[in-house]
Write an enzyme that holds these catalytic residues in place. Sequence first.
Site, short mmCIF file in Angstrom:
data_model
loop_
_atom_site.label_atom_id
_atom_site.label_comp_id
_atom_site.label_asym_id
_atom_site.label_seq_id
_atom_site.Cartn_x
_atom_site.Cartn_y
_atom_site.Cartn_z
N ALA A 48 76.79 86.96 55.87
CA ALA A 48 75.27 87.04 56.47
C ALA A 48 74.94 88.76 56.18
O ALA A 48 73.89 89.00 55.40
CB ALA A 48 75.14 86.55 57.66
N ASP A 237 76.09 83.45 61.30
CA ASP A 237 75.12 83.63 60.04
C ASP A 237 73.45 83.59 60.65
O ASP A 237 72.68 83.91 59.91
CB ASP A 237 75.44 82.72 59.08
CG ASP A 237 76.43 82.84 58.26
OD1 ASP A 237 76.35 83.29 56.94
OD2 ASP A 237 77.70 82.71 58.73
#
Length: 346
Positions: A48, A237
């Site tokens: 991420a 994430d």
Amino acid sequence: MSFRTIEWRDDKVIMIDQTRLPGEEVYCEYGDYKSVAEAIRGMIIRGAPAIGVAAAMGVALGAREIIADTHESFLRQLDNVCDVLARTRPTAVNLFWAIERMKRVAADNCGGSLDEVREVLKAEAIRIEEEDLALCKAIGRHGAGLIPEGATVLTHCNAGGLATAGYGTALGVIRAAHEAGKNIQVFADETRPWLQGARLTAWELMKDGIPVTLISDNMAGFFMKRGEITCCVVGADRIAANGDTANKIGTYSVAVLAKENNIPFYVAAPTSTLDLSLENGDQIPIEERHAREVTHLQGLPVAPEGIAVRNPAFDVTPARYIAGIITEKGVITGDYTAKLKALVKP
């Protein structure tokens, strides 16, 4: 670390090709935003925070490709660039956070020439990369105290330097504990179907000289029950307002097993991974990827042709399984809804 995940060099974006690790350490060069978008979609870069940095650099490249006579035309075309990058992967919120930050910077700096706006966007993308590295170091410092001397730490997927601008989130905690002189070791889940644990986490830790043992995903419970795991640390994430956390598929299973065996399960992530617009994890969009990732391994079929396949890339771990969320601002425990909201107040 002896590698760079992503950097801006000579008006190009340079990324290590994570699809070719651990066999080859190859760096790819990108000079336009569409190729950066394809690199994100194809998981040449992943994680991420790292794809947030990549998206920011993609916006900066796209700004250089725009031909416009007015600021209004420039911003319209920049929106199109951002839309292409935003469509690459839907779950990791850092991607959208970085894109929105770049759009705000462009809008706020349209008083000068378009060339000046392009330079400001380039500088902002580089700043996002530098900030991410500093955030990871801070996450490591805050989390290192949670790792006892002599611990065996289980981690899932790759939340290391390869998933960030450098150092890592979950692996940043492990690195910081190791650098503090603690005698620790790591168990790395292989993380099917992309094998990020086997290919990336094991590679990173071995390069750093941190003891690591590779296990298949379905072995985690076995080692927990035998008392061989001290704690678990994973990345994230997207984290909803109540602390529910989306991370690589299989994370939820690890968290449930940890709870059953009274093992603390920690999430390490920067505050840019928080999405307080979502009340809980049920609202987090989950990316589904191509069936071939499950049916083939290293290009070879491992399942019957024509078999039905489901391939969600992420799952959501409810906050009740999480002992603490480690951020660059400190460790959050208990009432995540109130504490996460307070964490991001200006």
